[in-house]
Design an enzyme around this catalytic site. Sequence first.
Site, short mmCIF file in Angstrom:
data_model
loop_
_atom_site.label_atom_id
_atom_site.label_comp_id
_atom_site.label_asym_id
_atom_site.label_seq_id
_atom_site.Cartn_x
_atom_site.Cartn_y
_atom_site.Cartn_z
N GLU A 115 4.56 -10.66 -6.59
CA GLU A 115 3.62 -10.78 -7.68
C GLU A 115 3.67 -10.24 -8.68
OE1 GLU A 115 3.82 -8.92 -4.94
OE2 GLU A 115 2.82 -7.07 -5.19
N LYS A 158 -10.72 -10.61 -16.48
CA LYS A 158 -11.20 -10.71 -17.82
C LYS A 158 -10.41 -11.77 -18.46
CE LYS A 158 -12.58 -8.10 -21.30
NZ LYS A 158 -13.83 -7.50 -21.53
N GLY A 169 0.70 -1.32 0.07
CA GLY A 169 -0.09 0.08 0.03
C GLY A 169 0.90 1.27 -0.22
N TYR A 172 3.89 -3.14 2.51
CA TYR A 172 3.07 -2.54 3.66
C TYR A 172 2.46 -3.60 4.83
CZ TYR A 172 -0.18 0.49 6.20
OH TYR A 172 -1.12 1.15 7.02
N HIS A 193 8.14 -7.35 -3.77
CA HIS A 193 6.86 -7.88 -4.45
C HIS A 193 6.93 -9.08 -5.11
CE1 HIS A 193 4.41 -4.25 -3.31
NE2 HIS A 193 5.82 -3.63 -3.36
N ASP A 225 -17.73 -9.86 -22.68
CA ASP A 225 -18.43 -10.24 -21.50
C ASP A 225 -19.82 -10.78 -21.74
OD1 ASP A 225 -15.99 -9.26 -20.87
OD2 ASP A 225 -16.75 -7.20 -19.80
#
Length: 539
Positions: free
Chosen positions: A175, A395, A59, A87, A173, A231
């Site tokens: 990710e 998505k 964050g 964070y 990080h 979608d």
Amino acid sequence: MAARSTHSKILILDFGSQYTQVIARRIRECQVYSEIVRFDTSAAEIAALKPNGLILSGGPASVYDKGAPQIDPQIFSLGIPVLGICYGLMLMAHHLSGQVVFTGRREYGAGMLHIKNGSELFDGLGNQLDVWNSHGDEVTALPKGFRVVGTTEGCNFAAVEDRQRKLYGLQFHPEVAHTPRGREILQNFLYHICQCAMDWTMGSFIEEACARVRKQVGDQKVVLGLSGGVDSSVTAALLHKAIGDQLTCIFVNNGLLRAREEEIVQRVFGENFHVRLKYVDASDRFLTLLKGVTDPETKRKLIGNEFIKVFQRATEELLEEDRRNGERKLATATPSGGGHGGYKFLAQGTLYPDVIESVSIEGNPAQVIKSHHNVGGLPDKMHFELVEPVRQLFKDEVRQAGLQLGLPKEIVYRQPFPGPGLAVRILGEVTPERLAILREADTIVQSEMEAADWYYKVWQSFAVLLPVQSVGVMGDQRTYENTVVLRIVESQDGMTADWVRLPFELLARISARISNEVKGVNRVCFDISSKPPSTIEWE
Ligand code: XMP
């Protein structure tokens, strides 16, 4: 909407990182279901959701900021494994009586992690790893029970753990793509520490989603506005699988579609899938309304409002048709709790990023990134109950589901197309003549992009028609004709974008074909603006 409780599940507490959704997607790519929840979700609520593990996101705040987002400290005593990222790690250290300092500088960029003390997090990863840092605070003393399992040049506490309590923290990080083996770190956390099973697959999702829909709608009827976009198409295919003819799709031709669009949709859904499809050709109504209109916002409003009216009428007509066809049993079933005649439910292709409650923290870039295009409007006015079978999906997952449901690649991987259609790509007045010019130019752009293998590599590629004429020469003749602009952009989510550096030969071919083949065009330009400050569409 939670997955079945028999699923493995990871909850991500969102502290406003721009990477929170990336974490969620990475975990799902490891075939483990993940959900994002607010940072202030209480320990009791979390326990009730029965996750296998928790991830505390990064964050933008410092733990020392006034109003910095706080966590319910009881969460650390639930016995559920916790991984704090950036964070998230600072908070963990802060709450468990470690020491965190605000360094005043931001460590940002690539680093090398030296692994020590054999943490399960780094099983199979060797002694050192490339990692990506982006942080301002730093842990300087560990809480009791913790030990260091990784250091970087700038940080002695880059990876820490309390194995007993199953609490883990990473300063960097895992990710992001810049931590190349981050996925393996996450996998170690998921499979070995949290004991998650790999049970989040599209096959199981589709089965469960079908069961949920059947339970929700019972024997009632559902209507869906099918646009031909990814979608709504996947939603249609999924609902058709779940409830067959209880679903009717309404496809409105507003006269602002690309060439052959109505044909494609009718072929795929009507002929291949045998979906009940009501095709409404309202082109004349829309084009009459748009006569003389040049202001972009007015165009959008007129089109949006008219769509609602057309859709409403189509639903009434459906009911009438049902009656005439003698489907008395279904057609006369009076809906309880609103709805439109016998159609109690409205299906929508809402996706997960539309429903995540975004955390509002100062300096959070994710805040700004909020879609302004998700066309609502219908439900409130028409008192339908919503059916949103793909609202759990990102998505890329929707596309996977589409393929699995048998939708063709041309639908599943198609580029986004705006609701107001070509009207926002014709600057100035929209007339049938100008629509014809733009359609023809657009068809050339698409076919050349496909032929050169570029169509699926870019976010969008289309033509725009300007209300600008200029002088040209054709044969021995002087011409005074229209200008077409090529807008070809790459983007992750449509919120920011850059123009694609297409090979000159391809640009040359598109340009030559448009000026040679499209009557009324003698000049082709290439838009080299990024978003921001420009937008992708021209209006
Ligand atoms: P802009 O032009 O705002 O577009 O940079 C960002 C993305 O959104 C699409 N777009 C729309 N999609 N209804 C939609 O469903 C709309 O009214 C609309 N306007 C823009 C646009 O094509 C791009 O992908």
